[in-house]
Scaffold this motif. Structure first.
Motif, PDB file in Angstrom:
ATOM      1  N   VAL A 102      -0.819   8.071   2.079  1.00 51.82           N
ATOM      2  CA  VAL A 102       0.153   7.003   2.281  1.00 51.82           C
ATOM      3  C   VAL A 102       0.369   6.360   0.916  1.00 51.82           C
ATOM      4  N   VAL A 103       1.613   6.317   0.478  1.00 48.41           N
ATOM      5  CA  VAL A 103       1.951   5.798  -0.843  1.00 48.41           C
ATOM      6  C   VAL A 103       2.644   4.452  -0.687  1.00 48.41           C
ATOM      7  N   ASN A 104       2.147   3.453  -1.389  1.00 48.52           N
ATOM      8  CA  ASN A 104       2.768   2.139  -1.382  1.00 48.52           C
ATOM      9  C   ASN A 104       3.902   2.141  -2.400  1.00 48.52           C
ATOM     10  N   CYS A 105       5.111   2.380  -1.913  1.00 43.88           N
ATOM     11  CA  CYS A 105       6.285   2.348  -2.794  1.00 43.88           C
ATOM     12  C   CYS A 105       7.279   1.337  -2.218  1.00 43.88           C
ATOM     13  N   THR A 106       6.741   0.173  -1.920  1.00 44.58           N
ATOM     14  CA  THR A 106       7.513  -0.852  -1.224  1.00 44.58           C
ATOM     15  C   THR A 106       8.152  -1.873  -2.155  1.00 44.58           C
ATOM     16  N   GLY A 107       8.041  -1.638  -3.460  1.00 44.05           N
ATOM     17  CA  GLY A 107       8.706  -2.513  -4.417  1.00 44.05           C
ATOM     18  C   GLY A 107       8.232  -3.949  -4.320  1.00 44.05           C
ATOM     19  N   MET A 108       9.186  -4.862  -4.125  1.00 40.73           N
ATOM     20  CA  MET A 108       8.841  -6.281  -4.126  1.00 40.73           C
ATOM     21  C   MET A 108       7.991  -6.688  -2.924  1.00 40.73           C
ATOM     22  N   TRP A 109       7.809  -5.787  -1.963  1.00 43.05           N
ATOM     23  CA  TRP A 109       6.962  -6.070  -0.805  1.00 43.05           C
ATOM     24  C   TRP A 109       5.588  -5.413  -0.934  1.00 43.05           C
ATOM     25  N   ALA A 110       5.239  -4.930  -2.117  1.00 45.04           N
ATOM     26  CA  ALA A 110       3.960  -4.228  -2.312  1.00 45.04           C
ATOM     27  C   ALA A 110       2.766  -5.094  -1.940  1.00 45.04           C
ATOM     28  N   ARG A 111       2.803  -6.363  -2.291  1.00 45.86           N
ATOM     29  CA  ARG A 111       1.681  -7.255  -1.991  1.00 45.86           C
ATOM     30  C   ARG A 111       1.474  -7.372  -0.483  1.00 45.86           C
ATOM     31  N   GLN A 112       2.557  -7.583   0.257  1.00 44.99           N
ATOM     32  CA  GLN A 112       2.447  -7.719   1.709  1.00 44.99           C
ATOM     33  C   GLN A 112       1.981  -6.411   2.351  1.00 44.99           C
ATOM     34  N   PHE A 113       2.458  -5.297   1.840  1.00 42.07           N
ATOM     35  CA  PHE A 113       2.029  -4.000   2.367  1.00 42.07           C
ATOM     36  C   PHE A 113       0.532  -3.797   2.128  1.00 42.07           C
ATOM     37  N   GLY A 114       0.077  -4.134   0.934  1.00 45.69           N
ATOM     38  CA  GLY A 114      -1.346  -4.014   0.619  1.00 45.69           C
ATOM     39  C   GLY A 114      -2.206  -4.860   1.537  1.00 45.69           C
ATOM     40  N   GLU A 115      -1.714  -6.051   1.894  1.00 48.50           N
ATOM     41  CA  GLU A 115      -2.464  -6.937   2.788  1.00 48.50           C
ATOM     42  C   GLU A 115      -2.723  -6.307   4.146  1.00 48.50           C
ATOM     43  N   LEU A 116      -1.852  -5.376   4.576  1.00 45.52           N
ATOM     44  CA  LEU A 116      -2.031  -4.720   5.870  1.00 45.52           C
ATOM     45  C   LEU A 116      -3.354  -3.964   5.962  1.00 45.52           C
ATOM     46  N   CYS A 117      -3.852  -3.519   4.814  1.00 39.84           N
ATOM     47  CA  CYS A 117      -5.119  -2.771   4.843  1.00 39.84           C
ATOM     48  C   CYS A 117      -6.181  -3.433   3.960  1.00 39.84           C
ATOM     49  N   GLY A 118      -6.000  -4.716   3.667  1.00 34.16           N
ATOM     50  CA  GLY A 118      -7.021  -5.452   2.946  1.00 34.16           C
ATOM     51  C   GLY A 118      -7.066  -5.196   1.450  1.00 34.16           C
ATOM     52  N   VAL A 119      -5.985  -4.678   0.885  1.00 36.46           N
ATOM     53  CA  VAL A 119      -5.930  -4.422  -0.554  1.00 36.46           C
ATOM     54  C   VAL A 119      -5.153  -5.553  -1.215  1.00 36.46           C
ATOM     55  N   ASN A 120      -5.767  -6.197  -2.214  1.00 35.92           N
ATOM     56  CA  ASN A 120      -5.108  -7.269  -2.941  1.00 35.92           C
ATOM     57  C   ASN A 120      -4.285  -6.678  -4.074  1.00 35.92           C
ATOM     58  N   ILE A 121      -2.991  -6.871  -4.012  1.00 33.23           N
ATOM     59  CA  ILE A 121      -2.092  -6.401  -5.071  1.00 33.23           C
ATOM     60  C   ILE A 121      -1.510  -7.643  -5.732  1.00 33.23           C
ATOM     61  N   PRO A 122      -1.935  -7.939  -6.964  1.00 36.14           N
ATOM     62  CA  PRO A 122      -1.489  -9.166  -7.635  1.00 36.14           C
ATOM     63  C   PRO A 122      -0.054  -9.046  -8.127  1.00 36.14           C
TER      64      PRO A 122
END
Length: 133
Positions: A102-122
Motif C-alpha cells: 500500500v503506497v501513501n500517494c495522497t499528497g496534501m492528505w498524507a498526514r491524515q492517511f498515515g494516521e489511519l495506521c498510526g504513522v506520524n507524517i510531519p
C-alpha cells in the motif's frame, strides 16, 4: 527562514548539489521579472529542472502498471488492514482491498492517511508562492 535555507544548502552541498546563495541584486539580475524589495536571499542550482506534476504522476503510474500494479482512482480509503503489524490492504466505502503493498500517494492528505495506521507524517499542507526558474 533564510537561516533554515542556508542550513539546507549546506546539507545539499554535502550530497553533491551545487547550491549557490544569491543576494537580492543577483536574484534580480538572473530573474528580472522578480520583485525583490522584500527578498533577503535566493538560491540557485545550475542543474535544476522542472516537471509538470501531472505528467510526472502519469509516467510513474504507467511504469507501475507495466510492473503489475493496479491503480484505483476516486475511491476514499477509510481504514488500513493490518495483520501482525504488517499492512495487508485497505478499507473503502465499497469494501476491502487486499494488497501486498500500500503506497501513501495522497499528497496534501498524507498526514491524515498515515494516521489511519498510526504513522506520524510531519506534513502540513500550506500554500506557498515561488518563482519557477
Amino acid at each position: 527562514r533564510v537561516e533554515e535555507y542556508r542550513r539546507v544548502a549546506v546539507a545539499n552541498r554535502k550530497f553533491g548539489v551545487d547550491v549557490v546563495e544569491l543576494s537580492p541584486a543577483e536574484v534580480k539580475d538572473r530573474f528580472p521579472l522578480c520583485r525583490t524589495e522584500d527578498v533577503y536571499a535566493g538560491w540557485y542550482v545550475q542543474d535544476d529542472g522542472r516537471v509538470n506534476p501531472v505528467d510526472a504522476c502519469m509516467a510513474l503510474a504507467k511504469g507501475a502498471r507495466m510492473h503489475g500494479a493496479r491503480i484505483i482512482e476516486g475511491v476514499a480509503v477509510t481504514g488500513i488492514k493490518k495483520d501482525r503489524g504488517c499492512v495487508t490492504g485497505v478499507e473503502t466505502p465499497y469494501g476491502e482491498v487486499a494488497a501486498e503493498f500500500v503506497v501513501n500517494c495522497t499528497g496534501m492528505w498524507a498526514r491524515q492517511f498515515g494516521e489511519l495506521c498510526g504513522v506520524n507524517i510531519p506534513n502540513q499542507a500550506a500554500e506557498h508562492y515561488y518563482l519557477i526558474t
